[in-house]
Enzyme design. Structure first.
Site, PDB file in Angstrom:
ATOM      1  CB  THR A  27     -41.310  41.496 -60.988  1.00  0.00           C
ATOM      2  OG1 THR A  27     -42.146  40.973 -62.020  1.00  0.00           O
ATOM      3  CG2 THR A  27     -40.571  42.719 -61.506  1.00  0.00           C
ATOM      4  CB  VAL A  86     -45.880  34.837 -69.850  1.00  0.00           C
ATOM      5  CG1 VAL A  86     -46.999  34.405 -68.913  1.00  0.00           C
ATOM      6  CG2 VAL A  86     -46.403  35.833 -70.888  1.00  0.00           C
ATOM      7  CE  LYS A  87     -40.442  34.656 -61.898  1.00  0.00           C
ATOM      8  NZ  LYS A  87     -39.993  35.646 -60.924  1.00  0.00           N
ATOM      9  CB  ILE A  88     -45.945  29.986 -66.191  1.00  0.00           C
ATOM     10  CG1 ILE A  88     -46.604  31.001 -67.130  1.00  0.00           C
ATOM     11  CG2 ILE A  88     -46.859  28.807 -65.919  1.00  0.00           C
ATOM     12  CD1 ILE A  88     -47.033  30.454 -68.443  1.00  0.00           C
TER      13      ILE A  88
END
Ligand code: G3P
Length: 217
Positions: A27, A86-88
């Site tokens: 997402t 965790v999208k960074i």
């Protein structure tokens, strides 16, 4: 090759999950907004709903762009559910945050990657996934698939364990080409997965088999 669906739409996620070939979900803030999911609490709740539908990894993106903010948000996201990745974003503080999470055993997805150099840096920092956006490169007359091939070569040269997650996949040929090149994962819309089903000779052949069966029964 893992198949992720790139949406925050719960019906589409369920449909892909029911097909039995879904390995995860990605997402981003734009996809959340598209589904009308706004406000921190609602967004966190939505991630939990997604995790309840699928069994694989679910990428949840931080909004902060400073190191401390990304750490705080990322830790909160990681605590939500064991499936959360965790999208960074690929920025300087993002690389530092990826390294921090990698050292703590928290999985990350480095997003908004558009060059081999960025992918190299993400792997050095210990990202679990790196997300090159192939569709957006194609949009500006640059070969997105070529970037996947170049990252594959560099990662193989040094046996980096970071998985190449081909993102911004727009259609079924992107999926097939990524598979040929050796992307570890692709994330795209449901239509890009369902397009793999289609062949007119399958439909014609099935129609003929059923017609012949009816003749004898
Ligand atoms: O996975 C990245 C994706 O959400 C971006 O896709 O189609 O907006 O370039 P797109």
């Amino acid at each position: 090759m893992k198949f992720f669906i790139d949406t925050a739409n719960l019906d589409q996620i369920k449909e892909a999950q029911d097909l039995g070939v879904l390995d995860g979900v990605t997402t981003n803030p734009s996809l959340m907004a598209k589904e009308g999911i706004t406000g921190r609490e609602n967004i966190l709740e939505h991630y939990k709903k997604i995790c309840d539908i699928v069994t694989g990894d679910v990428s949840a993106e931080v909004i902060a762009t400073d190191y401390e903010g990304m750490i705080k948000e990322g830790e909160e996201l990681a605590k939500l559910h064991e499936q959360i990745i965790v999208k960074i974003p690929m920025i300087k503080d993002g690389i530092k945050a990826i390294k921090y999470f990698s050292d703590k055993g928290i999985k990350t997805n480095c997003t908004l990657v558009f060059s081999v150099g960025q992918a190299l840096l993400a792997a050095k920092a210990g990202a679990t996934y790196v997300s090159p956006f192939i569709g957006r490169l194609d949009d500006i007359s640059t070969d997105g698939l070529n970037l996947i091939a170049e990252i594959r070569m560099v990662y193989d040269n040094y046996a980096f364990e970071t998985e190449i997650l081909a993102a911004s996949v727009r259609h079924t040929m992107h999926v097939i080409d990524c598979a040929k090149i050796g992307a570890d994962v692709m994330t795209g819309p449901l239509s890009s997965i369902e397009g793999l089903l289609k062949h007119p000779l399958t439909d014609i052949g099935l129609e003929k088999f059923l017609a012949d069966y009816k003749k004898g029964n």
